[in-house]
Scaffold this motif. Structure first.
Motif, PDB file in Angstrom:
ATOM      1  N   HIS A 142       0.798  -1.214  -0.185  1.00 53.01           N
ATOM      2  CA  HIS A 142       0.113   0.065   0.027  1.00 53.01           C
ATOM      3  C   HIS A 142       0.824   1.255  -0.050  1.00 53.01           C
ATOM      4  CE1 HIS A 142      -3.252  -2.893   1.002  1.00 53.01           C
ATOM      5  NE2 HIS A 142      -3.847  -2.073   0.062  1.00 53.01           N
ATOM      6  N   CYS A 359      -4.655   1.631   6.517  1.00 53.00           N
ATOM      7  CA  CYS A 359      -3.866   2.718   5.880  1.00 53.00           C
ATOM      8  C   CYS A 359      -4.919   3.225   4.695  1.00 53.00           C
ATOM      9  CB  CYS A 359      -2.779   2.297   5.258  1.00 53.00           C
ATOM     10  SG  CYS A 359      -2.781   0.844   4.129  1.00 53.00           S
ATOM     11  N   CYS A 423      -2.251  -1.468  12.643  1.00 51.84           N
ATOM     12  CA  CYS A 423      -2.732  -2.050  11.435  1.00 51.84           C
ATOM     13  C   CYS A 423      -4.105  -2.783  11.927  1.00 51.84           C
ATOM     14  CB  CYS A 423      -1.881  -2.897  10.448  1.00 51.84           C
ATOM     15  SG  CYS A 423      -0.620  -2.003   9.780  1.00 51.84           S
ATOM     16  N   CYS A 426      -6.942  -4.964  10.144  1.00 46.65           N
ATOM     17  CA  CYS A 426      -7.074  -4.955   8.671  1.00 46.65           C
ATOM     18  C   CYS A 426      -6.435  -6.086   8.237  1.00 46.65           C
ATOM     19  CB  CYS A 426      -5.897  -3.826   8.077  1.00 46.65           C
ATOM     20  SG  CYS A 426      -5.700  -3.692   6.378  1.00 46.65           S
ATOM     21  N   ASN A 445      -8.920  -2.569   3.044  1.00 50.76           N
ATOM     22  CA  ASN A 445      -8.673  -2.664   1.658  1.00 50.76           C
ATOM     23  C   ASN A 445      -8.832  -4.209   1.043  1.00 50.76           C
ATOM     24  OD1 ASN A 445      -6.218  -3.534   2.421  1.00 50.76           O
ATOM     25  ND2 ASN A 445      -5.557  -1.390   2.581  1.00 50.76           N
TER      26      ASN A 445
HETATM   27  S1  SF4 Z   1      -1.932  -4.249   7.312  1.00 52.43           S
HETATM   28 FE1  SF4 Z   1      -3.515  -3.003   6.432  1.00 52.43          FE
HETATM   29  S2  SF4 Z   1      -3.091  -1.375   7.474  1.00 52.43           S
HETATM   30 FE2  SF4 Z   1      -1.261  -2.097   7.544  1.00 52.43          FE
HETATM   31  S3  SF4 Z   1       0.008  -1.537   5.892  1.00 52.43           S
HETATM   32 FE3  SF4 Z   1      -1.159  -3.447   5.152  1.00 52.43          FE
HETATM   33  S4  SF4 Z   1      -3.051  -2.872   4.250  1.00 52.43           S
HETATM   34 FE4  SF4 Z   1      -2.245  -1.045   5.614  1.00 52.43          FE
END
Ligand code: SF4
Ligand SMILES: CC(C)[C@H](C(=O)O)[C@@H](O)C(=O)O
Length: 760
Positions: A142, A359, A423, A426, A445
């Motif tokens: 990401h 994120c 995080c 997620c 996401n």
């Molecule tokens: S775990 Fe989720 S919040 Fe963390 S970097 Fe990956 S997509 Fe982003």
């Protein structure tokens, strides 16, 4: 420095041209990396690689580290050390390894006690570490988020993390230019998250493969930086290498005064340069997509891929109406996993959990929009009975900001669980996870199988839709919380104070870490110039053996190796985690009837996948590591996700893309238990029983490296003088990029000068 060319260029072309250190005849370029973000999951093996080769970090001033994936999001009241605070041993080991590494290599680090700690993709922009016109990387898919500033930002694997740490450069082939234009007016209740989910629904999760997307049109111009970040963030879910929005006043206003943004005259110089960063009139795009804003309504996912979207007013699709057999099979599989019946109205689906964070959607505006829905629902609104709703701000500073505005009080009063930054759910590398069968409306996401917890079911939504679902206990059209009654409820609610991010940014100068000399664990490596450090890359010449057929589209890296196996400090020992959820029964731990558990496929050296877009999703190099550990050296598929392809080749593995028809033919051989022979030298796949060989093409440089087992870092270090020349020019033309705001300068890499010339 703008190059003197006559042809109109895209924003991507301009940033690319400004970062080329060196380029080969075949177009493979060495590009300079301005900003490197580091987190605990994808860096331990990279630091270990540096240590054993006796290499320092080339630009600590351009590197910023934090812990985000593994950390608990419970109150930090009792936090003394990360060692005592992180209970799960493997998570703890990764966090502690990062703390040791940042000390040893002299890197700036936002640890758990630092209020600036947070998700890498939240803290970079927040600090002004992310700037327009830069190249920005992180061992995390990401990283595309940072493209919202008009930068070229993309995720890399751990081998490439090591490459950037050692050389501040990357070997890259330029991608295609893709432009997605959304013009017109968005309906009320439609947010940036709905826009990007809609886009992914239109172009598919492989739609952007090999491309850098520029988001253009009145909708993105009208978006705040937070909204642009949410869009660029999910470019990776659209299969793209990166996403970007040209910088403008919105960007400059966001950045002005941030701790690491340029100041005074530097700012003026920077801004003048940034204003040149837009696609020229008439610039050529390889792919153009146009979307009408008015066609978008609040959007939600129903399945286990981010492309499985439907308007909230719609219903669960019916696989029996799908003509393509692969698509039908994958929809059936998704619905079985999601526990959904075809044609059920989306608004009839009950939820158990709500997750507002990640994120994509954990910034101040996201929290404001969720709070507005809670207020709009009326003074005594509570989270629906039986629902657990969790809010995880993206950084410690966002948490403070939200608290200063009174948002936390709105949430807490309604029964939301207000957490510390990270995080979190997620991907649930920390204790925040869904239980098997639990259904969650999530602002994250990815809705892959098991993503938020083994057996957990994820519906991707905007923060406002997540708040609406928390209140009703069902997936809900947020527009039900709009209109006159809603407005008067908001007006009658507590007075929220609007605060500015700058009120929470009191740390203009980052700590200046004193790097310790990197310790060298290998006794021989320290005596060698870098190019002679032993290469760990295994050669790939011919691989002959059992091939396993796989008929799945969009095989994502969460499926190849789930999160619980990412908590390792090593590159090996991951065979057991390969396709874990497909291979093992979650309850008994026993083998399931999956192809790789059967004879003779238990000995597979080759994997033949008939579905497109193999290896999409996260940048975890653990995916090729686990395949490699299992014994699979070659994967054949109609197409691959970019990061997975790179990561495989960094490990002496060969991803071969051939037509879907040829893949199907090879899969038939594989199903019959016949062996295949992949010959990289001749670039052909030899089939049994005298069938004609199938030719394939590989990138000449990568082929050369694989045939000879060459290590990219050693090769790049031979370009030491070109890198130094580039750095001198960079300091003269873009002085604000030299670690502005840091006290430590760059560390020179004298060793590169003596490097022996190797085959490039
Ligand atoms: S775990 Fe989720 S919040 Fe963390 S970097 Fe990956 S997509 Fe982003
Ligand atoms: C851990 C990391 C490799 C991964 C990524 O690259 O995306 C993670 O952030 C994720 O979201 O799955």
């Amino acid at each position: 420095m703008p190059t003197a060319v006559s042809a109109p260029r895209t924003l991507y072309d301009k940033i690319w041209d400004d970062h080329v250190v060196d380029v080969q005849d075949d177009g493979l370029a060495l590009i300079y990396i301005d900003r490197h973000l580091v987190h605990e999951v994808t860096s331990p093996q990279a630091f270990e690689g540096l240590r054993s080769a006796g290499r320092p970090v080339r630009r600590p001033d351009c590197t910023l580290a934090t812990v985000d994936h593994n950390i608990p999001t419970i109150s930090r009241k009792n936090l003394t050390t990360i060692e005592s605070f992180v209970e799960e041993p493997d998570s703890r080991a990764q966090c502690m390894a990062l703390e040791d590494n940042v000390k040893e290599f002299g890197l700036t680090y936002f640890g758990l006690k630092d209020k600036r700690q947070g998700i890498v993709h939240v803290i970079g922009p927040e600090q002004g570490f992310t700037l327009p016109g830069i190249t920005c990387v992180c061992g995390d898919s990401h990283t595309s988020t940072h493209g919202a500033f008009g930068s070229l930002a993309f995720g890399i694997g751990t081998s490439e993390v090591e490459h950037v740490l050692a050389t501040q450069t990357l070997l890259q082939k330029k991608g295609q230019n893709m432009r997605i234009t959304v013009d017109g007016d968005l309906h009320e209740g439609v947010t940036s998250k709905d826009v990007i989910l809609h886009i992914i629904g239109v172009i598919g999760t492989a739609g952007g493969t090999g491309s850098v997307i520029e988001y253009a049109g009145s909708v993105f111009r009208g978006f705040s930086m937070e909204a642009r970040m949410s869009v660029c963030n999910m470019s990776i879910e659209a299969g793209a290498r990166a996403g970007m929005v040209a910088p403008d006043e919105v960007t400059f206003n966001y950045l002005r005064g941030r701790p690491l943004s340029p100041k005074g005259e530097e700012w003026d110089r920077a801004e003048a340069y940034w204003r040149t960063l837009k696609s020229d009139e008439g610039a050529r795009f390889d792919i153009e997509v146009k979307i009408n804003a008015a066609d978008i309504i609040p959007t939600i996912t129903w399945g286990t891929s981010p492309q499985d979207v439907v308007p909230i007013t719609g219903a669960v699709p019916d696989p029996s109406t799908m003509t393509d057999p692969v698509k039908r099979a994958s929809a059936e599989r998704s619905l079985a996993y999601m526990g959904l019946t075809p044609n059920t109205p989306m608004e009839d689906i009950k939820v158990d959990r709500i997750f507002i964070g990640s994120c994509t959607n954990s910034r101040i505006e996201d929290l404001r929009s969720a709070a507005r829905v809670v207020l709009a629902a009326g003074p005594d609104t509570k989270v629906a009975p039986g629902v657990h709703a969790m809010i995880v701000p993206g950084s410690g500073l966002i948490k403070k900001h939200a608290e200063a505005e009174g948002l936390d009080a709105v949430f807490k009063r309604a029964g939301f669980d207000w957490r510390e930054a990270g995080c979190s759910m997620c991907l649930g590398m920390n204790p925040d996870q869904l239980a098997p069968g639990e259904r969650c409306a999530s602002t994250s996401n990815r809705n892959f199988e098991g993503r938020q917890g083994s057996g957990g079911r994820t519906h991707l939504v905007s923060p406002a839709m997540a708040a609406a679902a928390a209140i009703t206990g069902k997936l809900t059209d947020v527009r039900k919380f709009m209109g006159a009654t809603a407005d008067s409820n908001v007006a009658a609610g507590p007075k929220l104070k609007l605060a500015k991010a700058s009120e929470f940014m009191d740390d203009a100068i980052l700590p200046s870490p004193a790097p310790q000399a990197p310790s060298v664990t290998s006794s021989t490596a320290s005596d060698l110039p870098p190019s002679e450090a032993p290469s760990t890359v295994q050669k790939f010449i011919v691989v002959k053996g059992v091939a396993a057929p796989l008929h799945i589209e969009n095989v994502d890296t969460d499926m190849i190796i789930p999160k619980q196996f990412l908590k390792t400090l090593k590159r090996t020992g991951l065979a057991n985690g390969l396709f874990f959820t497909l291979r093992k029964d979650p309850h008994t731990g026993k083998d399931k009837d999956f192809i790789l558990n059967r004879e003779p496929y238990i000995r597979s050296k080759i994997l033949v996948c008939t579905g497109k877009n193999f290896g999409c999703g996260s940048s975890r190099e653990h995916a090729p590591w686990s395949l490699n550990d299992f014994g699979i050296r070659c994967i054949i598929a109609p197409s691959f996700a970019d990061i997975f392809r790179n990561n495989s080749m960094q490990n002496g593995m060969l991803p071969v893309s051939i037509s879907q028809e040829d893949c199907r033919a090879l899969a038939e051989d594989a199903e019959a238990g016949l062996e295949l022979e992949v010959d990289l030298e001749k670039e052909e796949i030899r089939r049994p029983n005298g069938k004609a060989a199938i030719p394939f093409k590989t990138d000449p440089f990568r082929r050369h490296c694989l045939l000879n087992g060459l290590d990219d870092i050693a090769l790049t270090l031979q370009r030491g003088s070109a890198i130094e020349e580039f750095e001198q020019r960079r300091s003269a033309v873009w002085p604000w990029l030299d670690g502005f705001g840091y006290k430590t300068g760059k560390i020179s890499v004298a060793a590169t000068k003596n490097a022996k010339k190797m085959d490039w």
